[in-house]
Design a protein around this motif. Structure first.
Motif, PDB file in Angstrom:
ATOM      1  N   GLY A  36       0.814  -1.323   0.035  1.00  0.00           N
ATOM      2  CA  GLY A  36       0.136  -0.150   0.201  1.00  0.00           C
ATOM      3  C   GLY A  36       0.722   1.283  -0.003  1.00  0.00           C
ATOM      4  N   SER A  37       0.269   2.366   0.337  1.00  0.00           N
ATOM      5  CA  SER A  37       1.159   3.695   0.384  1.00  0.00           C
ATOM      6  C   SER A  37       2.232   3.696   1.527  1.00  0.00           C
ATOM      7  CB  SER A  37       0.148   4.870   0.650  1.00  0.00           C
ATOM      8  OG  SER A  37      -0.655   4.702   1.816  1.00  0.00           O
ATOM      9  N   ARG A  38       2.289   2.643   2.232  1.00  0.00           N
ATOM     10  CA  ARG A  38       3.222   2.596   3.471  1.00  0.00           C
ATOM     11  C   ARG A  38       4.574   1.890   2.615  1.00  0.00           C
ATOM     12  NH1 ARG A  38       2.982   0.098   9.442  1.00  0.00           N
ATOM     13  NH2 ARG A  38       5.195   0.737   9.906  1.00  0.00           N
ATOM     14  N   HIS A  39       4.185   1.255   1.546  1.00  0.00           N
ATOM     15  CA  HIS A  39       5.611   0.825   0.828  1.00  0.00           C
ATOM     16  C   HIS A  39       6.025   1.598  -0.276  1.00  0.00           C
ATOM     17  CE1 HIS A  39       2.858  -2.241   2.914  1.00  0.00           C
ATOM     18  NE2 HIS A  39       4.171  -2.651   3.463  1.00  0.00           N
ATOM     19  N   HIS A  49      -2.366   1.946  -5.316  1.00  0.00           N
ATOM     20  CA  HIS A  49      -3.538   2.243  -5.790  1.00  0.00           C
ATOM     21  C   HIS A  49      -3.920   2.388  -7.584  1.00  0.00           C
ATOM     22  CE1 HIS A  49      -6.970   5.193  -6.778  1.00  0.00           C
ATOM     23  NE2 HIS A  49      -7.468   4.424  -5.880  1.00  0.00           N
ATOM     24  N   PHE A  50      -3.029   2.988  -8.008  1.00  0.00           N
ATOM     25  CA  PHE A  50      -2.743   2.904  -9.439  1.00  0.00           C
ATOM     26  C   PHE A  50      -3.065   1.773 -10.034  1.00  0.00           C
ATOM     27  CE2 PHE A  50      -1.425   6.213 -12.792  1.00  0.00           C
ATOM     28  CZ  PHE A  50      -2.293   5.630 -13.976  1.00  0.00           C
ATOM     29  N   THR A  83      -7.406  -0.220  -1.874  1.00  0.00           N
ATOM     30  CA  THR A  83      -6.079  -0.209  -1.418  1.00  0.00           C
ATOM     31  C   THR A  83      -6.127   0.646   0.102  1.00  0.00           C
ATOM     32  OG1 THR A  83      -5.123  -0.281  -3.733  1.00  0.00           O
ATOM     33  CG2 THR A  83      -3.754   0.735  -2.120  1.00  0.00           C
ATOM     34  N   THR A  84      -5.338   0.289   0.759  1.00  0.00           N
ATOM     35  CA  THR A  84      -5.181   0.804   2.279  1.00  0.00           C
ATOM     36  C   THR A  84      -3.700   1.334   2.374  1.00  0.00           C
ATOM     37  OG1 THR A  84      -4.413  -0.779   3.697  1.00  0.00           O
ATOM     38  CG2 THR A  84      -6.994  -0.774   2.969  1.00  0.00           C
ATOM     39  N   ILE A 160      -2.873   7.580   0.185  1.00  0.00           N
ATOM     40  CA  ILE A 160      -3.147   6.302  -0.483  1.00  0.00           C
ATOM     41  C   ILE A 160      -3.342   6.428  -1.747  1.00  0.00           C
ATOM     42  CG2 ILE A 160      -4.693   4.361  -0.584  1.00  0.00           C
ATOM     43  CD1 ILE A 160      -5.589   4.724   2.318  1.00  0.00           C
ATOM     44  N   ALA A 161      -3.945   7.420  -2.353  1.00  0.00           N
ATOM     45  CA  ALA A 161      -4.039   7.755  -3.873  1.00  0.00           C
ATOM     46  C   ALA A 161      -3.143   8.304  -4.461  1.00  0.00           C
ATOM     47  CB  ALA A 161      -5.284   8.121  -4.260  1.00  0.00           C
ATOM     48  N   GLY A 162      -2.096   8.981  -3.487  1.00  0.00           N
ATOM     49  CA  GLY A 162      -1.021   9.698  -4.083  1.00  0.00           C
ATOM     50  C   GLY A 162      -1.442  11.234  -4.371  1.00  0.00           C
TER      51      GLY A 162
END
Length: 439
Positions: A36-39, A49-50, A83-84, A160-162
């Motif tokens: 996820g966004s943490r990575h 997310h994309f 996505t989280t 999350i989505a950028g």
């Protein structure tokens, strides 16, 4: 609450979790991925997310997305993904007799995606992100704002989505690199729950994910502690209500303090008779609703309280919420109130056994990070908490130093709100209590 799921590891390293509940008439298939966004980094923020969006653009076996979706829908399903910050998942309900269709489609999506139409999806995502910003492009999402302040410089602070900038700059090569790095056997869990058979799930999963490359699980860096508070952040937004979130950093689910935190959550918000709704909504009419919850990660949790009110009442709502928290720190809950919270906790866990989605998430989603406990074990842990223990845990985490408040709304009443947060009247003050949040 005594049943135990089957947990298998295929030769590739892919974990398969099967929860047989033959008394149900439905099934739920879900695949969990530890990414996820943490990575991500600032440069590729939003790529997880994309990638989720691109999976639904078809695969090698299902290049026609209409036929791909129709195949699942014809057997009672509906393809979904999410996505989280720390993971993603893809799922569909299914008629139990047609589990193969769901596994074949999701397996092909996640192992042989076409990853086409990137420019179309880019525009869709940019439109989707408009919900989180005002007309000037400023972030007004409480969750985004609080995470950015809680975890400065750490990937948990990323959206999350950028951001519009990062999403516009994402390249096909970055998407491919992220896919190759994280969509590997050791980083996925396939879960099926409901009226399913263990042997069939195992056979179908091995077939559907035959193209999944081997690879190890993703890891994360622990976020540093935020300096002592109280911390307050306000974003001006010309809306009729001011929204705000109070956050206290706490410990993960496997920590010995977590069962008491679950009771505290129920004491504060578990129906109109619980403390926050009664004191703020029913008794004083300061807000229409108020919620308390626990946002959990494998290495920490966040105890959060959210509400919205007229701008001139915002300071009164926050002051009342802090007063209710201070009372939990200073005085034991009554035996009646404590037992009610325990009964509600156990009953709702029992209700979960009638939901294949809850079962798949509990045993499959948690498996990404650690071996999940049974419902019964979790309920027993909560039942063992005493009033004194709950008060002790409240004092450990509901401290002035551990408080972050984020608000979005009109400037009317801002000075009063700032003062209420700065004073944090009634909350205990202890730097040692904040350090306990390290787990």
């Amino acid at each position: 609450m005594s049943f135990t799921p089957y947990r298998d590891v295929l030769p590739s390293g892919l974990r398969v979790v099967t929860v047989e509940t033959p008394h149900l008439h439905t099934a739920l298939l879900a695949v969990y991925i530890r990414t996820g966004s943490r990575h991500e980094t600032v440069e590729n923020n939003g790529v997880s997310h994309f990638l989720e969006h691109l999976f639904f653009r078809g695969s090698e076996g299902w290049p026609d997305t209409v036929k791909m979706n129709a195949a699942v829908e014809e057997v009672g399903g509906n393809l979904n993904g999410a996505t989280t910050r720390d993971h993603g998942y893809y799922y569909t309900p299914l008629h139990p007799a047609h589990l193969r269709v769901g596994l074949d489609v999701i397996g092909d999506m996640l192992t042989r995606p076409r990853l086409t139409d990137m420019e179309v999806e880019r525009q869709i995502i940019l439109e989707e992100m408009l919900d989180e910003v005002d007309e000037k492009g400023r972030d007004i999402d409480l969750d985004n704002l609080s995470k950015r302040l809680l975890f400065p410089g750490h990937p948990l602070s990323l959206k999350i989505a950028g951001t519009p900038e990062s999403v516009k700059a994402l390249t096909h090569a970055q998407v491919l690199e992220h896919f190759a790095r994280h969509y590997v056997a050791g980083n996925l869990v396939v879960s099926a729950a409901g009226s399913v058979k263990h042997s069939e799930v195992l056979e179908l999963a091995e077939r559907a994910f035959a193209h999944l490359p081997k690879g190890s699980a993703t890891t994360e860096s622990a976020p540093p502690l935020l300096g002592p508070g109280p911390h307050f952040h306000f974003v001006t937004h010309d809306e009729s209500q001011t929204e705000f979130k109070l956050t206290f950093r706490a410990v993960p689910e496997q920590h010995e303090d977590f069962p008491a935190l679950q009771i505290l959550r129920r004491l504060l918000d578990d129906g109109l008779s619980s403390r926050l709704p009664f004191e703020i909504v029913e008794k004083r009419g300061l807000a229409y609703s108020v919620q308390a919850g626990l946002d959990t990660y494998h290495d920490l949790s966040l105890f959060e309280i959210e509400a919205a009110s007229a701008p001139e009442k915002a300071s009164l709502v926050v002051a009342e919420a802090l007063r209710v928290l201070a009372e939990l720190c200073d005085k034991d809950a009554s035996e009646e109130e404590l037992n009610r919270a325990k009964r509600r906790h156990r009953m709702l866990l029992e209700f979960s056994q009638d939901s294949p989605g809850e079962l798949a998430g509990w045993f499959g989603g948690v498996e990404l990070f650690r071996p999940p406990e049974t419902f019964g074990h979790r309920a027993d842990q909560v039942d063992r908490q005493t009033a004194a223990r709950v008060r002790e845990v409240a004092r450990r985490y509901f401290t002035r130093e551990n408080l972050l408040v984020v608000a979005v709304g009109q400037r009317k009443g801002l000075k009063a709100l700032e003062k209420v947060v700065a004073d944090a009247e009634g909350l205990p003050s202890s730097a040692a209590a904040v350090s306990a949040a390290r787990g």
